[in-house]
Design a protein around this motif. Structure first.
Motif, PDB file in Angstrom:
ATOM      1  N   ILE A 251      -8.199  -9.042 -15.457  1.00  0.00           N
ATOM      2  CA  ILE A 251      -6.905  -8.367 -15.566  1.00  0.00           C
ATOM      3  C   ILE A 251      -5.904  -9.337 -16.191  1.00  0.00           C
ATOM      4  CG2 ILE A 251      -5.023  -7.239 -14.339  1.00  0.00           C
ATOM      5  CD1 ILE A 251      -6.933  -6.558 -12.125  1.00  0.00           C
ATOM      6  N   ILE A 252      -5.286  -8.923 -17.304  1.00  0.00           N
ATOM      7  CA  ILE A 252      -4.311  -9.783 -17.979  1.00  0.00           C
ATOM      8  C   ILE A 252      -2.927  -9.144 -18.035  1.00  0.00           C
ATOM      9  CG2 ILE A 252      -6.055 -10.968 -19.351  1.00  0.00           C
ATOM     10  CD1 ILE A 252      -5.134  -9.146 -21.715  1.00  0.00           C
ATOM     11  N   GLY A 253      -2.763  -7.963 -17.454  1.00  0.00           N
ATOM     12  CA  GLY A 253      -1.455  -7.327 -17.462  1.00  0.00           C
ATOM     13  C   GLY A 253      -1.430  -6.113 -16.561  1.00  0.00           C
ATOM     14  N   ASP A 254      -0.213  -5.667 -16.242  1.00  0.00           N
ATOM     15  CA  ASP A 254      -0.072  -4.458 -15.435  1.00  0.00           C
ATOM     16  C   ASP A 254       1.310  -3.871 -15.615  1.00  0.00           C
ATOM     17  OD1 ASP A 254       1.476  -6.250 -13.988  1.00  0.00           O
ATOM     18  OD2 ASP A 254       0.843  -5.483 -12.049  1.00  0.00           O
ATOM     19  N   THR A 255       1.478  -2.651 -15.137  1.00  0.00           N
ATOM     20  CA  THR A 255       2.771  -1.974 -15.191  1.00  0.00           C
ATOM     21  C   THR A 255       2.732  -0.769 -14.266  1.00  0.00           C
ATOM     22  OG1 THR A 255       4.484  -1.145 -16.689  1.00  0.00           O
ATOM     23  CG2 THR A 255       2.230  -0.382 -17.088  1.00  0.00           C
ATOM     24  N   SER A 256       3.904  -0.193 -14.003  1.00  0.00           N
ATOM     25  CA  SER A 256       4.000   0.988 -13.138  1.00  0.00           C
ATOM     26  C   SER A 256       4.920   2.018 -13.772  1.00  0.00           C
ATOM     27  CB  SER A 256       4.542   0.611 -11.750  1.00  0.00           C
ATOM     28  OG  SER A 256       3.680  -0.289 -11.097  1.00  0.00           O
ATOM     29  N   ILE A 257       4.715   3.278 -13.394  1.00  0.00           N
ATOM     30  CA  ILE A 257       5.549   4.395 -13.840  1.00  0.00           C
ATOM     31  C   ILE A 257       6.121   5.065 -12.599  1.00  0.00           C
ATOM     32  CG2 ILE A 257       5.665   6.524 -15.177  1.00  0.00           C
ATOM     33  CD1 ILE A 257       2.898   5.707 -16.374  1.00  0.00           C
TER      34      ILE A 257
ATOM     35  N   GLN B 184       0.831  -1.202   0.000  1.00  0.00           N
ATOM     36  CA  GLN B 184       0.000   0.000   0.000  1.00  0.00           C
ATOM     37  C   GLN B 184       0.870   1.259   0.000  1.00  0.00           C
ATOM     38  OE1 GLN B 184      -3.244  -0.107   2.721  1.00  0.00           O
ATOM     39  NE2 GLN B 184      -4.155   1.759   1.902  1.00  0.00           N
ATOM     40  N   PHE B 185       1.989   1.203   0.709  1.00  0.00           N
ATOM     41  CA  PHE B 185       2.924   2.335   0.703  1.00  0.00           C
ATOM     42  C   PHE B 185       3.413   2.608  -0.711  1.00  0.00           C
ATOM     43  CE2 PHE B 185       7.247   4.049   0.997  1.00  0.00           C
ATOM     44  CZ  PHE B 185       7.032   5.182   1.763  1.00  0.00           C
ATOM     45  N   PHE B 186       3.763   1.550  -1.436  1.00  0.00           N
ATOM     46  CA  PHE B 186       4.212   1.684  -2.828  1.00  0.00           C
ATOM     47  C   PHE B 186       3.082   2.213  -3.704  1.00  0.00           C
ATOM     48  CE2 PHE B 186       4.751  -0.574  -7.021  1.00  0.00           C
ATOM     49  CZ  PHE B 186       5.756   0.247  -7.498  1.00  0.00           C
ATOM     50  N   PHE B 187       1.870   1.704  -3.499  1.00  0.00           N
ATOM     51  CA  PHE B 187       0.727   2.111  -4.308  1.00  0.00           C
ATOM     52  C   PHE B 187       0.396   3.586  -4.112  1.00  0.00           C
ATOM     53  CE2 PHE B 187      -3.872   2.651  -4.972  1.00  0.00           C
ATOM     54  CZ  PHE B 187      -3.983   2.192  -6.278  1.00  0.00           C
ATOM     55  N   GLU B 188       0.536   4.074  -2.883  1.00  0.00           N
ATOM     56  CA  GLU B 188       0.146   5.446  -2.561  1.00  0.00           C
ATOM     57  C   GLU B 188       1.258   6.457  -2.792  1.00  0.00           C
ATOM     58  OE1 GLU B 188      -1.206   5.152   1.444  1.00  0.00           O
ATOM     59  OE2 GLU B 188      -3.152   4.296   0.887  1.00  0.00           O
ATOM     60  N   ASP B 189       2.416   6.019  -3.232  1.00  0.00           N
ATOM     61  CA  ASP B 189       3.520   6.942  -3.521  1.00  0.00           C
ATOM     62  C   ASP B 189       3.084   7.919  -4.614  1.00  0.00           C
ATOM     63  OD1 ASP B 189       5.863   8.205  -4.431  1.00  0.00           O
ATOM     64  OD2 ASP B 189       7.093   6.452  -3.981  1.00  0.00           O
ATOM     65  N   PRO B 190       3.102   9.234  -4.357  1.00  0.00           N
ATOM     66  CA  PRO B 190       2.638  10.201  -5.364  1.00  0.00           C
ATOM     67  C   PRO B 190       3.511  10.250  -6.608  1.00  0.00           C
ATOM     68  CG  PRO B 190       3.667  11.331  -3.512  1.00  0.00           C
ATOM     69  CD  PRO B 190       3.531   9.893  -3.112  1.00  0.00           C
ATOM     70  N   ASP B 191       4.709   9.684  -6.530  1.00  0.00           N
ATOM     71  CA  ASP B 191       5.611   9.676  -7.680  1.00  0.00           C
ATOM     72  C   ASP B 191       5.548   8.364  -8.458  1.00  0.00           C
ATOM     73  OD1 ASP B 191       6.637  12.278  -7.297  1.00  0.00           O
ATOM     74  OD2 ASP B 191       7.977  11.537  -5.730  1.00  0.00           O
ATOM     75  N   VAL B 192       4.510   7.565  -8.201  1.00  0.00           N
ATOM     76  CA  VAL B 192       4.332   6.299  -8.911  1.00  0.00           C
ATOM     77  C   VAL B 192       2.891   6.192  -9.402  1.00  0.00           C
ATOM     78  CG1 VAL B 192       4.520   3.779  -8.795  1.00  0.00           C
ATOM     79  CG2 VAL B 192       6.064   5.205  -7.426  1.00  0.00           C
ATOM     80  N   ASP B 193       2.709   5.778 -10.650  1.00  0.00           N
ATOM     81  CA  ASP B 193       1.388   5.479 -11.199  1.00  0.00           C
ATOM     82  C   ASP B 193       1.325   4.001 -11.564  1.00  0.00           C
ATOM     83  OD1 ASP B 193       0.034   7.898 -11.055  1.00  0.00           O
ATOM     84  OD2 ASP B 193       0.863   8.630 -12.943  1.00  0.00           O
ATOM     85  N   HIS B 194       0.120   3.438 -11.535  1.00  0.00           N
ATOM     86  CA  HIS B 194      -0.082   2.028 -11.853  1.00  0.00           C
ATOM     87  C   HIS B 194      -1.199   1.896 -12.889  1.00  0.00           C
ATOM     88  CE1 HIS B 194       2.327   1.158  -8.267  1.00  0.00           C
ATOM     89  NE2 HIS B 194       1.583   2.067  -7.672  1.00  0.00           N
ATOM     90  N   LEU B 195      -0.952   1.049 -13.870  1.00  0.00           N
ATOM     91  CA  LEU B 195      -1.942   0.796 -14.910  1.00  0.00           C
ATOM     92  C   LEU B 195      -2.185  -0.706 -15.019  1.00  0.00           C
ATOM     93  CD1 LEU B 195       0.190   3.188 -16.069  1.00  0.00           C
ATOM     94  CD2 LEU B 195      -1.634   3.351 -17.763  1.00  0.00           C
ATOM     95  N   ILE B 196      -3.401  -1.075 -15.402  1.00  0.00           N
ATOM     96  CA  ILE B 196      -3.725  -2.479 -15.624  1.00  0.00           C
ATOM     97  C   ILE B 196      -4.320  -2.648 -17.011  1.00  0.00           C
ATOM     98  CG2 ILE B 196      -4.047  -3.078 -13.205  1.00  0.00           C
ATOM     99  CD1 ILE B 196      -7.069  -2.783 -13.608  1.00  0.00           C
ATOM    100  N   LEU B 197      -4.182  -3.856 -17.547  1.00  0.00           N
ATOM    101  CA  LEU B 197      -4.749  -4.212 -18.841  1.00  0.00           C
ATOM    102  C   LEU B 197      -5.888  -5.196 -18.608  1.00  0.00           C
ATOM    103  CD1 LEU B 197      -4.489  -3.907 -21.939  1.00  0.00           C
ATOM    104  CD2 LEU B 197      -2.947  -5.871 -21.905  1.00  0.00           C
ATOM    105  N   ILE B 198      -7.069  -4.874 -19.127  1.00  0.00           N
ATOM    106  CA  ILE B 198      -8.273  -5.659 -18.877  1.00  0.00           C
ATOM    107  C   ILE B 198      -8.795  -6.261 -20.168  1.00  0.00           C
ATOM    108  CG2 ILE B 198     -10.676  -5.530 -18.102  1.00  0.00           C
ATOM    109  CD1 ILE B 198      -9.860  -3.204 -16.294  1.00  0.00           C
ATOM    110  N   GLU B 199      -9.175  -7.533 -20.098  1.00  0.00           N
ATOM    111  CA  GLU B 199      -9.878  -8.187 -21.204  1.00  0.00           C
ATOM    112  C   GLU B 199     -11.367  -8.226 -20.870  1.00  0.00           C
ATOM    113  OE1 GLU B 199      -9.518 -12.179 -23.931  1.00  0.00           O
ATOM    114  OE2 GLU B 199      -9.207 -12.372 -21.770  1.00  0.00           O
ATOM    115  N   HIS B 200     -12.183  -7.732 -21.785  1.00  0.00           N
ATOM    116  CA  HIS B 200     -13.634  -7.711 -21.592  1.00  0.00           C
ATOM    117  C   HIS B 200     -14.228  -8.875 -22.364  1.00  0.00           C
ATOM    118  CE1 HIS B 200     -17.425  -4.962 -21.293  1.00  0.00           C
ATOM    119  NE2 HIS B 200     -17.691  -6.213 -21.039  1.00  0.00           N
TER     120      HIS B 200
END
Length: 218
Positions: free
Chosen positions: A114-120, A90-106
């Motif tokens: 969710i079939i993928g993810d990444t962070s910035i 949660q500390f990593f997730f809430e870091d204001p200098d990090v964004d997280h994205l997920i890839l979804i199959e509908h």
């Protein structure tokens, strides 16, 4: 049914079976009210969306489901995260200098998996793209391009002053190298001084600032 608190402080009851691509599990959310997420890129029945500050539950489910499939994650670190009751995560997730994205199959049955993810990770002069992952059952379909598109769009929208995006790839991971090169990245160091970990970089001046008018309904 557990409750999920959304960004507008409204709490909705949900059937919580949203998961990474796992055999025998239907990965879908059933909300009494729709949850809208920021759509970054889409193609056919796939969507790349940005996780925002109230989406930790989704991030945690993804972590639990995929940690055994991510070759880059240290098993000891995974256990430490779980033993900390996910406080480290949660500390990593809430870091204001990090964004997280997920890839979804509908899916055709209205399931969303969710079939993928990444962070910035944002620095003073560059954005570092971290740990891009596609589920094994969905690799070699060009789906990494959606994560790259979403990441680069988010970087120029959030930090327009940055000039470069970087990432590192193991030299044996030829499919990931091809995906990075397909999305404009070039190796900045050809030798193996980094233990086979090759740094890549690309300029951001050709990425247009996106028009975020689309929401993805989860």
């Amino acid at each position: 049914m557990p409750n999920i608190t959304l960004g507008n402080n409204a709490t909705y009851s949900a059937h919580f079976s949203f998961s990474f691509d796992q055999p025998g599990k239907v990965g879908n959310f059933l909300f009494s009210a729709p949850l809208f997420m920021k759509l970054m890129a889409e193609r056919d029945n796939y969507a790349c969306v940005l996780l925002e500050e109230d989406d930790f539950d989704i991030f945690k489910i993804g972590f639990d489901s995929v940690c055994d499939e991510k070759e880059s994650w240290d098993p000891e670190l995974v256990e430490k995260i779980k033993d900390s009751n996910y406080e480290m995560l949660q500390f990593f997730f809430e870091d204001p200098d990090v964004d997280h994205l997920i890839l979804i199959e509908h899916g055709e049955d209205d399931s969303k998996v969710i079939i993928g993810d990444t962070s910035i990770m944002y620095g003073e002069n560059k954005a570092e793209l971290e740990d891009l992952f596609i589920s094994k059952s969905h690799r070699n379909k060009g789906l990494a391009d959606l994560l790259y598109e979403g990441m680069l769009q988010q970087v120029v929208e959030k930090k327009p002053q940055l000039q470069y995006a970087t990432l590192g790839i193991n030299d044996w991971n030829t499919s990931s190298i091809k995906a990075a090169e397909r999305n404009g990245f070039r190796a900045t160091q050809e030798d193996k001084e980094n233990g086979g970990f090759i740094p890549f970089s690309r300029k951001l001046d050709d990425i247009k600032k996106p028009d975020f008018t689309n929401d993805y309904e989860l």
